[in-house]
Structures are given as structure tokens and as C-alpha cells.
Motif scaffolding. Structure first.
Motif, PDB file in Angstrom:
ATOM      1  N   SER A 181       0.853  -1.195   0.000  1.00  0.00           N
ATOM      2  CA  SER A 181       0.000   0.000   0.000  1.00  0.00           C
ATOM      3  C   SER A 181       0.886   1.241   0.000  1.00  0.00           C
ATOM      4  CB  SER A 181      -0.915   0.017   1.228  1.00  0.00           C
ATOM      5  OG  SER A 181      -1.771  -1.107   1.236  1.00  0.00           O
ATOM      6  N   TRP A 182       0.393   2.297  -0.635  1.00  0.00           N
ATOM      7  CA  TRP A 182       1.135   3.548  -0.679  1.00  0.00           C
ATOM      8  C   TRP A 182       0.166   4.726  -0.769  1.00  0.00           C
ATOM      9  CZ3 TRP A 182       0.902  -0.080  -4.568  1.00  0.00           C
ATOM     10  CH2 TRP A 182       0.295   0.302  -5.759  1.00  0.00           C
ATOM     11  N   ARG A 183       0.693   5.917  -0.619  1.00  0.00           N
ATOM     12  CA  ARG A 183      -0.111   7.132  -0.714  1.00  0.00           C
ATOM     13  C   ARG A 183       0.762   8.236  -1.316  1.00  0.00           C
ATOM     14  NH1 ARG A 183       0.445   6.120   4.822  1.00  0.00           N
ATOM     15  NH2 ARG A 183       2.150   7.309   5.796  1.00  0.00           N
ATOM     16  N   MET A 184       0.111   9.253  -1.881  1.00  0.00           N
ATOM     17  CA  MET A 184       0.827  10.412  -2.398  1.00  0.00           C
ATOM     18  C   MET A 184       1.042  11.411  -1.268  1.00  0.00           C
ATOM     19  SD  MET A 184       1.495   9.737  -5.492  1.00  0.00           S
ATOM     20  CE  MET A 184       2.147  11.337  -5.991  1.00  0.00           C
ATOM     21  N   SER A 189      -4.475  15.403  -8.816  1.00  0.00           N
ATOM     22  CA  SER A 189      -5.543  14.893  -9.685  1.00  0.00           C
ATOM     23  C   SER A 189      -5.038  14.486 -11.063  1.00  0.00           C
ATOM     24  CB  SER A 189      -6.641  15.961  -9.846  1.00  0.00           C
ATOM     25  OG  SER A 189      -6.101  17.145 -10.435  1.00  0.00           O
ATOM     26  N   ARG A 190      -3.796  14.855 -11.381  1.00  0.00           N
ATOM     27  CA  ARG A 190      -3.266  14.516 -12.707  1.00  0.00           C
ATOM     28  C   ARG A 190      -2.614  13.139 -12.758  1.00  0.00           C
ATOM     29  NH1 ARG A 190      -0.370  20.289 -12.876  1.00  0.00           N
ATOM     30  NH2 ARG A 190       0.022  19.502 -10.779  1.00  0.00           N
ATOM     31  N   ILE A 191      -2.572  12.439 -11.634  1.00  0.00           N
ATOM     32  CA  ILE A 191      -1.994  11.090 -11.637  1.00  0.00           C
ATOM     33  C   ILE A 191      -2.894  10.174 -12.465  1.00  0.00           C
ATOM     34  CG2 ILE A 191      -1.372   9.087 -10.246  1.00  0.00           C
ATOM     35  CD1 ILE A 191       0.513  11.429  -9.929  1.00  0.00           C
ATOM     36  N   ASP A 192      -2.278   9.488 -13.432  1.00  0.00           N
ATOM     37  CA  ASP A 192      -3.037   8.578 -14.293  1.00  0.00           C
ATOM     38  C   ASP A 192      -2.935   7.140 -13.805  1.00  0.00           C
ATOM     39  OD1 ASP A 192      -4.451   7.914 -16.883  1.00  0.00           O
ATOM     40  OD2 ASP A 192      -2.616   6.737 -17.131  1.00  0.00           O
ATOM     41  N   HIS A 193      -1.731   6.719 -13.382  1.00  0.00           N
ATOM     42  CA  HIS A 193      -1.543   5.348 -12.915  1.00  0.00           C
ATOM     43  C   HIS A 193      -0.227   5.249 -12.151  1.00  0.00           C
ATOM     44  CE1 HIS A 193       0.721   5.355 -16.748  1.00  0.00           C
ATOM     45  NE2 HIS A 193       1.495   4.465 -16.157  1.00  0.00           N
ATOM     46  N   PHE A 194      -0.008   4.078 -11.568  1.00  0.00           N
ATOM     47  CA  PHE A 194       1.214   3.819 -10.818  1.00  0.00           C
ATOM     48  C   PHE A 194       1.949   2.623 -11.422  1.00  0.00           C
ATOM     49  CE2 PHE A 194      -1.734   5.804  -7.869  1.00  0.00           C
ATOM     50  CZ  PHE A 194      -0.950   6.780  -7.267  1.00  0.00           C
ATOM     51  N   ASP A 219       2.704  -2.631 -14.412  1.00  0.00           N
ATOM     52  CA  ASP A 219       2.383  -1.289 -14.918  1.00  0.00           C
ATOM     53  C   ASP A 219       0.868  -1.039 -14.866  1.00  0.00           C
ATOM     54  OD1 ASP A 219       2.741   1.196 -15.993  1.00  0.00           O
ATOM     55  OD2 ASP A 219       3.776   0.504 -17.802  1.00  0.00           O
ATOM     56  N   TYR A 220       0.510   0.224 -15.011  1.00  0.00           N
ATOM     57  CA  TYR A 220      -0.884   0.670 -15.136  1.00  0.00           C
ATOM     58  C   TYR A 220      -1.761   0.227 -13.959  1.00  0.00           C
ATOM     59  CZ  TYR A 220       0.627   1.826 -19.833  1.00  0.00           C
ATOM     60  OH  TYR A 220       1.308   2.349 -20.904  1.00  0.00           O
ATOM     61  N   LEU A 240      10.790  -3.539  -2.881  1.00  0.00           N
ATOM     62  CA  LEU A 240       9.646  -3.004  -3.618  1.00  0.00           C
ATOM     63  C   LEU A 240       9.745  -1.491  -3.691  1.00  0.00           C
ATOM     64  CD1 LEU A 240       8.216  -5.286  -1.334  1.00  0.00           C
ATOM     65  CD2 LEU A 240       6.696  -5.296  -3.307  1.00  0.00           C
ATOM     66  N   ARG A 241       9.305  -0.920  -4.793  1.00  0.00           N
ATOM     67  CA  ARG A 241       9.247   0.530  -4.953  1.00  0.00           C
ATOM     68  C   ARG A 241       8.124   0.877  -5.925  1.00  0.00           C
ATOM     69  NH1 ARG A 241      14.884   1.572  -8.385  1.00  0.00           N
ATOM     70  NH2 ARG A 241      14.211   0.603 -10.351  1.00  0.00           N
ATOM     71  N   VAL A 242       7.630   2.118  -5.820  1.00  0.00           N
ATOM     72  CA  VAL A 242       6.476   2.555  -6.602  1.00  0.00           C
ATOM     73  C   VAL A 242       6.769   3.927  -7.188  1.00  0.00           C
ATOM     74  CG1 VAL A 242       3.994   3.038  -6.557  1.00  0.00           C
ATOM     75  CG2 VAL A 242       4.947   1.305  -5.028  1.00  0.00           C
ATOM     76  N   GLN A 243       6.275   4.185  -8.402  1.00  0.00           N
ATOM     77  CA  GLN A 243       6.345   5.526  -8.973  1.00  0.00           C
ATOM     78  C   GLN A 243       4.979   5.906  -9.539  1.00  0.00           C
ATOM     79  OE1 GLN A 243       8.240   4.246 -13.326  1.00  0.00           O
ATOM     80  NE2 GLN A 243       9.027   6.020 -12.291  1.00  0.00           N
ATOM     81  N   ALA A 244       4.693   7.221  -9.502  1.00  0.00           N
ATOM     82  CA  ALA A 244       3.437   7.749 -10.027  1.00  0.00           C
ATOM     83  C   ALA A 244       3.671   8.310 -11.427  1.00  0.00           C
ATOM     84  CB  ALA A 244       2.892   8.831  -9.092  1.00  0.00           C
ATOM     85  N   CYS A 245       2.662   8.184 -12.277  1.00  0.00           N
ATOM     86  CA  CYS A 245       2.770   8.652 -13.667  1.00  0.00           C
ATOM     87  C   CYS A 245       1.533   9.469 -14.021  1.00  0.00           C
ATOM     88  CB  CYS A 245       2.886   7.478 -14.637  1.00  0.00           C
ATOM     89  SG  CYS A 245       4.207   6.305 -14.275  1.00  0.00           S
TER      90      CYS A 245
END
Length: 489
Positions: A181-184, A189-194, A219-220, A240-245
Motif C-alpha cells: 500500500s502507498w499514498r501520495m 488529480s493529474r496522476i493517471d496510474h502507478f 504497470d498501469y 519493492l518501490r512505486v512511482q506515479a505517472c
């Protein structure tokens, strides 16, 4: 002396961390250079695309103006042609009228006047509009790019999404699944996917660059939580690591987290298996032709030589589990795991081929005799399935058998609680309990398998399923039932 050793160990670990960090910095510098070059290339592509669009728009709009010009000129030329024809006709009538004025005979003059009047009535000159059908104005084809210019002048680099923050407390590792689980850090509102990346490792510190597996990518992902399922836990940890797109750019990766993924992992030991068994890493198959013509020679080798089998590797970290055993022989169609259970709770699963005639699944102490069969000694425990003529299902220990009046499952789960002195077998699909042995284990245990006419597939790197843990708590809380086959070994 111990203090000095601890200091040396601490310094070695710190030096290792610093080396790892230096590698990471050098790798980051290289990435900055590569990514900057890529950014410039993408910028060139975007501007080239913009130039192309503007050039295409200019051509299209110029073509529209030319078409409007041609339309107006054609309309005016058509009107000019009509006017010329009407003028010619009018001049002819005028000449005829002038000539008629010279007629002296009143009757003839009256007739001529009547004819001229009729001709004038239908003459095109009197039906012709003397107003141009189109104007010469082209102002409706003018453009004003002032707004667009201001918009272009306001163009800046896209805002890069901030790195997500992984909520370690909300992450869950269970049943060979990892829920992350993660959070910004702030609403975007411009985040499309992670994008989620993960890789296996045996180091619990910062992710390393050298000697590690490649990152696996998912992805996506639209939500801020994702579950990786069906994993084999054959390493101690998982990075594990996550990025926002957004629609155009990916942000920085989150700070990586390392989650523990310990599980019992072993392979089948082909060096001591029966010659009639064809053994791979996690698969064993009955081979009636195996070892023909070799058994006699092999027997002489065992009697006359203390040399290890060429298939054994005494340098292997698992060699201690093998213990330099002879091959199983006679009717002991057995293969063992190459890693011993010495403490803790462990779980693995076995699937038999549908046409398998006879097989056993269980555990044994480290050094069984080469003619020993699972369940027929006081140092081995198993469940046995016999599909020859009719199906029988039983639990065996110390050459005693207890019939299990339940269907044979497609997959069997083996749960071993070494410290708690418990060996349980489950339907791996439904997690229904098949049988439990209770005893006090006094020596390390090896997974054991016997097979005749068929094949077995072993699945390791599995955590103890949550359903099994729940059943164990319930069974232990009620005291459980003690099988007549159990003993203190």
C-alpha cells in the motif's frame, strides 16, 4: 577479543554499505546523463511535431483561402458573362427601336412598336441584377494567433509527480502473496496510474546494484494498493518501490522498502535417490529402465570404495543434509529433500500424476538405511496412497498404518512444526486436515518421497498458509486428537 571482533564486523558492514552507496551514486550520475540526453531528444521531437502541425495548418488554411478566391472569381465571372450577353441583346433592341422611328406608315409603325415592346418585356437586361453576387472582402479568412502565442509563451515543463510513500505498516506478507500500500504526499488529480517494481534479494539493507536480480514490473495500476500473488519465496527478502505517472511523465520512485519473505526451500537430492527414479530439481518420476546394468557395479563401489558419488558435491552448502548417503535400493523407491528441517514451522506441497500407482509423502531423520521405506521405521512418518487395483489412503509410522477414510486430494500440503513436535497433512486446495502426527523430534528432518509407476511434483518456497495457521490454533486450543501411530522418537 569479542569486542574487537564486533568492531571489525561493524566496520566491514559499514564499508560494504558505503561501497554499495558509491555504486548507487555512480549509477545515478550515469542515469542523469542518459536521462538528460533523452529529455533533449524528446524536446526536439515535441517541437518538431509542433512545427509540423503549424506547417500543416498553414498549408490547409492557405488552401482554404485559395478555394474561396476561386469561388468568388468564378461567381463574378459568371455574372460578368451574363451581363455581357444582356448588354448585347439590349444593344440589338436599341438599334431596332431607332430604325423603327423612320417608318412612315402608321400601321407598320404600330406593329413594329408592339414587337419591340414584347421583346423588351422578355429581354434579359431587365431581369439582370446589377449588384455583385459576392464581395471582394477576404476579412473572414484572417486569423489572430495572439491567444495562441501567449499560450505557447506560457508553456513550461510538465510538473513531475512526486514520489509516493509506501505505508509499511499496511503492507502484508501472507500465503505467498505480498500486498503493498502507498499514498501520495499530497493530492494530485493529474496522476493517471502507478508502476510497481519488485525483486528478490537476500540482503535486508538498501537495494544493491551488483549481484542482484532484475526488477520485475507491474504497470498501469490505478489504485494505491496492489497484491502480488503466486510468488515463490526462495529468497529471504523482497525489495519493492512505486512511482506515479501522469499522461506524459513518470515521477521519481518511492524510497524502496524491504519485506521479509522467508520460506522453506529445498530441491530433490538426485545423488542418493533410487536408480529407478528420474529426479529433477522439483520433479521425480518412476523409470523402470533406470540403472539397469549398473546396480551390480554400484553395489561393488559401495562395498569396496569409500569414495563419494561423482554426482555429490561435498562443497555444496546443502551437503550436510545429504550426509554422504548411499543410494536407496531394493524396493525403497525413495528420494529425499536436500535441506533439513531443524527448527521452526514449514510447509510444502506435492502433486501426483493422475496415473500414479503408488506414492508416499512424509519426513524422515537424516540418515535412513538404503533399504528403508517411509513409514516403516520409527524414524519416518508419512501418508501413503496406493492406486493399484483399488485406492487405499493411510498414515504410516513405525510399520503401522492407519486407514484414512477420506478422498485423496489432487495436491497434498505438508506442515511441519519441528519445535512443537507436529507433522500434519492437508488437502492443499481446501486446507482440510487429513492427518496429524504428534511426537518429539530429536533429530533434523528431511522431506521424503516414495514413488512407483508415476511422478510427483514438489512445490517449495511456500509460506505456511493462513488457513493452516488458523486450523493449527484451533486444534492446539482443543488439545487435538492423538493418533495411535504417534510416539516419542
Amino acid at each position: 577479543m569479542e569486542t574487537l571482533q564486533r568492531i571489525v564486523s561493524t566496520l566491514v558492514n559499514k564499508n560494504d554499505e558505503i561501497h554499495n552507496f558509491i555504486d548507487m551514486l555512480n549509477h545515478t550520475i550515469s542515469n542523469v546523463q542518459v536521462n538528460s540526453s533523452n529529455a533533449i531528444s524528446e524536446l526536439d521531437e515535441e517541437f518538431d511535431g509542433l512545427y509540423s502541425v503549424l506547417h500543416e495548418m498553414k498549408g490547409s488554411m492557405a488552401n482554404t483561402i485559395q478555394q474561396e478566391e476561386a469561388r468568388k472569381i468564378q461567381a463574378l465571372q459568371d455574372q460578368l458573362s451574363q451581363c455581357s450577353h444582356a448588354l448585347e441583346s439590349s444593344e440589338e433592341l436599341l438599334e431596332l427601336a431607332v430604325q423603327s422611328l423612320d417608318i412612315k406608315n402608321p400601321v407598320e409603325l404600330l406593329e413594329a412598336a408592339r414587337q419591340i415592346k414584347d421583346s423588351v418585356t422578355v429581354a434579359s437586361a431587365f431581369r439582370l441584377s446589377l449588384k455583385p453576387k459576392v464581395s471582394d472582402s477576404m476579412t473572414h479568412m484572417m486569423v489572430d494567433f495572439a491567444l495562441e502565442k501567449r499560450m505557447l509563451q506560457a508553456v513550461k515543463f510538465l510538473p513531475v509527480p512526486k514520489a509516493p510513500e509506501i505505508d509499511v505498516a499496511a503492507c502484508l506478507v501472507a500465503d505467498n502473496c505480498i500486498t503493498i500500500s502507498w499514498r501520495m504526499p499530497e493530492e494530485d488529480s493529474r496522476i493517471d496510474h502507478f508502476v510497481l517494481e519488485y525483486r528478490k534479494t537476500n540482503f535486508d539493507g538498501l537495494p544493491r546494484l551488483k549481484g542482484e536480480q532484475h526488477w520485475e514490473l507491474v504497470d498501469y495500476i490505478k489504485a494505491t494498493q496492489y497484491t502480488l500473488s503466486g510468488l515463490k519465496f526462495d529468497t529471504k527478502y523482497m525489495n519493492l518501490r512505486v512511482q506515479a505517472c501522469n499522461k506524459a511523465v513518470a515521477g521519481e520512485y518511492s524510497d524502496p522498502v524491504t519485506l521479509e519473505t522467508k520460506a522453506f526451500v529445498f530441491s530433490l537430492d538426485s545423488s542418493s535417490s533410487h536408480l529407478n527414479l528420474k529426479v529433477e530439481d522439483s520433479y521425480v518420476e518412476w523409470d523402470p529402465t533406470g540403472g539397469k546394468g549398473q546396480e551390480k557395479i554400484k553395489g561393488k563401489e559401495n562395498k569396496n570404495s569409500n569414495a563419494a558419488s561423482p554426482k555429490r558435491s561435498t562443497n555444496s552448502p546443502r551437503a550436510s543434509a545429504r550426509g554422504g548417503r548411499d543410494r536407496f535400493a531394493g524396493e525403497s523407491y525413495t528420494v529425499l529433500g536436500d535441506t533439513a528441517v531443524e527448527s521452526g514451522q514449514h510447509y510444502w506441497e506435492v502433486r501426483a500424476q493422475k496415473d500414479c500407482k503408488s506414492y508416499s509423502v512424509g519426513v524422515t531423520y537424516r540418515n535412513p538405511g538404503k533399504f528403508d521405506q517411509l513409514g516403516k521405521t520409527n524414524s519416518s512418518w508419512c501418508i501413503h496412497i496406493n492406486n493399484w487395483l483399488q485406492t487405499t489412503f493411510s498414515a504410516k509410522h513405525n510399520n503401522k498404518a492407519k486407514t484414512l477414510d477420506i478422498p485423496v486430494p489432487d495436491r497434498i500440503g505438508v506442515y511441519c512444526d519441528f519445535d512443537g513436535g507436529q507433522l500434519s497433512f492437508y488437502n492443499a486446495s481446501s486446507k482440510a486436515l487429513l492427518h496429524t502426527f504428534r511426537t518429539k523430534f530429536t533429530q533434523p528432518l528431511l522431506p521424503g518421497f516414495m514413488i512407483w509407476c508415476g511422478g510427483l511434483t514438489v512445490s517449495t518456497g511456500l509460506q505456511v498458509p493462513s488457513a493452516v495457521k488458523t486450523l493449527q490454533k484451533s486444534e492446539n486450543g482443543l488439545g487435538g486428537s492423538t493418533s495411535s501411530l504417534n510416539n516419542v522418537a
